[in-house]
Enzyme design. Structure first.
Site, PDB file in Angstrom:
ATOM      1  N   VAL A  99       6.092 -17.389  43.083  1.00  0.00           N
ATOM      2  CA  VAL A  99       5.994 -15.931  43.733  1.00  0.00           C
ATOM      3  C   VAL A  99       6.775 -15.052  42.546  1.00  0.00           C
ATOM      4  O   VAL A  99       7.715 -15.450  42.074  1.00  0.00           O
ATOM      5  CB  VAL A  99       6.760 -15.636  45.042  1.00  0.00           C
TER       6      VAL A  99
ATOM      7  N   ASP B  32       9.357 -13.640  35.870  1.00  0.00           N
ATOM      8  CA  ASP B  32       9.543 -13.358  37.008  1.00  0.00           C
ATOM      9  C   ASP B  32       9.175 -14.226  38.186  1.00  0.00           C
ATOM     10  O   ASP B  32       9.449 -14.296  39.374  1.00  0.00           O
ATOM     11  CB  ASP B  32       9.303 -11.929  37.635  1.00  0.00           C
TER      12      ASP B  32
ATOM     13  N   HIS C 144      21.630   0.953  35.797  1.00  0.00           N
ATOM     14  CA  HIS C 144      22.734   1.646  35.366  1.00  0.00           C
ATOM     15  C   HIS C 144      23.244   2.303  36.515  1.00  0.00           C
ATOM     16  O   HIS C 144      23.277   3.675  36.694  1.00  0.00           O
ATOM     17  CB  HIS C 144      22.727   2.537  34.110  1.00  0.00           C
TER      18      HIS C 144
ATOM     19  N   ASP D 242      20.189  -3.339  33.107  1.00  0.00           N
ATOM     20  CA  ASP D 242      20.970  -1.948  32.935  1.00  0.00           C
ATOM     21  C   ASP D 242      19.995  -1.268  31.720  1.00  0.00           C
ATOM     22  O   ASP D 242      19.800  -1.974  30.766  1.00  0.00           O
ATOM     23  CB  ASP D 242      22.537  -2.257  32.430  1.00  0.00           C
TER      24      ASP D 242
ATOM     25  N   SER E 251      30.247   2.369  34.361  1.00  0.00           N
ATOM     26  CA  SER E 251      30.199   2.747  33.235  1.00  0.00           C
ATOM     27  C   SER E 251      31.388   3.009  32.449  1.00  0.00           C
ATOM     28  O   SER E 251      32.232   2.356  32.116  1.00  0.00           O
ATOM     29  CB  SER E 251      29.181   4.011  33.201  1.00  0.00           C
TER      30      SER E 251
END
Length: 609
Positions: free
Chosen positions: A314, A309, A529, A490, A240
């Protein structure tokens, strides 16, 4: 025997043998004996090693601006604290350590109670016992505004978040480690504004660049003074803000480190942090200031994951490739409330205006609050589109940190600093001209766009905090190695900013192949993050790397010439909640994991292409 010692030994032998008429040098004596003249006299004495006691406190003086505040020896198992009683949560020394606190001036003068007043840059250094030192320096980056107590006698900061603990690095790895407060103790952006409301250019410089450079050179000097020899390798490890700091070192001080590990780097600082406030402005301007509920966030973000996804039949539970996800909640009746023509009758349903707000969150800041059709532009790219100020978070990532009930405080601090009006910040921001008063709520789209532009225009005053110089030729030429990584889920820093910077470096440094000779990048699906699940789906459990795994890649690259691979396998950790271990490959950017056949939760089912 080294030459200078041989010469000295011969000279002594000659002196001792003079009475016995043993010939020495080029005169009489044994035929053929001839020695070179002694150059420089006796060899210099070995450097005086400083002990972990008051002699170090008084004896370490690398320059007039550096003061040793504290020297303390910890034995293995000792609680790491300076005063008071230890608790179960108090960390302990993992081995014998020498702990040193430094202050590097000149700091910034001012009223005693002003956040902008600073005695200098505070640095904490952890030194392993001499027998345990591995000849490495391995320092840690900061987080957020990177303030802390390193420059005071009030405490110890052994932990550095995702980059790991500095004390454990010294105690377990055996490397000298350090952290810095970058010139201020306060935890928000108040330090960066003078009491009269102007930009505190001195402390911006310390925060942006000087603090980390001073930590590098003072840690090296202290290691040499303590061990009597220089470190063989020096490494930066940050996440970060720490990732941004690593990039700044490569750009501005390329001789400081041999290897840099930069996770989720917070470069493009003013651009992405100003944009972090954008979701809150969308709520104020488009939704009447009524924040979205946790249930609404869950409904829409999980719908986005479910739409994007699917691999090999799957559902992975996380979005593997945000660039290909064009989910549009405004066109999904399953999330729209029945009262508005949808089919969702739960408390988590959203109105059409709220659904469009999600598209704005994902797309990122625009000057007028507009957002394109996701089918045409979903906002996930390596370059900004026309009208797009900066990127938003990826679909599927948890949005509650930026679009929740309260703004992310660094974003309001940054906007207050850009517009030089402390009242725009939250009430934790302090200044003599007025404390923070949540004035950000009154900002419109055009005003936030102006703040974004001001952030760019003020880069000189902000000590080039954006850390976006693509010229890394000096770092490359001295054989430095830079390894970076960024989670695709993130929750605070859009990974597109890292792609944007990497593309600019490649254009400057001769292309992707030439750049990969010294700078490599991995993108991590599902990672937030930190080394955690960043998605809105608590059951996602994406396979992630570890900091130790990535650091090992960096040290192998620097010390053995083994470059990080094009395909890196990562895995989940078995637990009671997730007993089945999942694996997947991380592909060296710009390669992507391509599913071939088999179990989509097994790395062997993918290739990198």
């Amino acid at each position: 025997m080294p030459a200078h010692r041989r010469e000295g030994a011969v000279a002594l032998a000659c002196m001792a043998a003079a009475a016995a008429l043993v010939g020495c040098g080029g005169g009489g004596g044994r035929p053929g004996w001839s020695f070179p003249p002694i150059v420089g006299g006796n060899p210099p004495p070995a450097p005086q090693k400083l002990a972990c006691d008051e002699t170090l406190k008084t004896g370490f003086a690398p320059d007039a601006q550096t003061t040793v505040l504290l020297v303390k020896a910890f034995r293995k198992g000792d609680p790491l604290l300076l005063s008071g009683a230890a608790t179960a949560a108090t960390p302990t020394a993992q081995n014998d350590l020498c702990f040193v606190k430094l202050n590097v001036g000149p700091g910034h003068p001012g009223p005693a109670d002003a956040p902008s007043t600073s005695p200098g840059i505070g640095i904490e250094v952890w030194l392993p016992a001499p027998a345990n030192w591995n000849r490495r320096i391995h320092v840690k980056g900061g987080g957020g505004w990177a303030g802390g107590t390193q420059g005071t006698l009030g405490g110890i900061l052994p932990n550095s978040g995702s980059a790991g603990s500095a004390s454990d690095t010294a105690g377990i790895e055996g490397a000298v480690s350090a952290t810095t407060d970058t010139g201020h103790a306060v935890s928000n952006g108040s330090f960066a504004m003078n009491p009269d409301g102007t930009v505190n250019t001195t402390l911006w410089k310390d925060f942006s660049e000087r603090g980390i450079h001073e930590m590098a050179i003072k840690t090296k000097a202290l290691a040499k003074a303590y061990y009597g020899e220089e470190a063989k390798y020096a490494y930066w490890n940050g996440f970060s803000t720490g990732g941004r700091q690593g990039l700044k070192e490569a750009q501005a001080n390329p001789a400081d480190f041999d290897g840099i590990l930069a996770g989720a780097p917070a470069n493009n600082w003013s651009k992405f942090i100003t944009t972090e406030l954008y979701p809150q402005i969308v709520v104020q301007r488009d939704l009447g200031g009524v924040a979205l509920t946790a249930a609404q966030h869950t409904t829409v973000s999980k719908a986005a994951i479910n739409a994007c996804d699917l691999v090999g039949g799957v559902h992975l539970g996380y979005v593997p490739d945000p660039a290909s996800c064009r989910y549009d909640p405004a066109a999904d009746a399953a999330v729209i409330c029945t009262a508005d023509g949808g089919t969702n009758a739960t408390a988590g349903c959203v109105t059409p205006a709220q659904a469009t707000a999600f598209n704005k969150f994902w797309y990122g800041q625009t000057a007028d609050g507009s957002v394109p059709d996701p089918a045409l532009d979903n906002g996930f790219a390596a370059t900004t589109a026309a009208g797009q100020k900066w990127f938003g978070l990826a679909r599927g990532a948890s949005l509650t940190g930026l679009a929740g009930a309260a703004p992310f405080p660094i974003s309001t601090d940054q906007v207050a600093l850009e517009l030089q009006d402390p009242r725009l910040a939250t009430p934790t921001f302090r200044n003599a001209t007025g404390d923070g008063a949540d004035g950000w709520k009154s900002l419109g789209y055009a005003q936030l766009a102006n703040a974004w532009d001001r952030g760019v225009a003020l880069q000189a005053a902000f000590a080039n905090i954006n850390t976006d110089n693509p010229d890394l030729s000096a770092f490359r030429d001295r054989k430095g190695k830079l390894l970076s990584y960024h989670g695709l889920a993130d929750t605070l820093i859009p990974p597109q900013g890292t792609l944007h910077y990497y593309g600019r470096v490649a254009a400057q440094m001769g292309g992707i192949a030439a750049t990969q000779d010294f700078y490599r990048l991995y993108l991590v699906p599902g990672m937030g993050h930190g080394f955690n699940n960043g998605t809105a789906n608590p059951d996602a459990n994406p396979p992630l790397p570890t900091n130790a795994q990535l650091y090992a890649l960096l040290t192998d690259w620097v010390e053995k010439g083994i470059a990080p691979p094009a395909r890196l396998e990562v895995a989940t950790t078995a637990s009671a909640a997730f007993p089945v271990v999942k694996t997947r490959p991380l592909c060296l950017y710009p390669l992507k994991a391509v599913y071939n056949a088999g179990d989509p939760n097994t790395a062997a089912s993918y290739s990198c292409a």
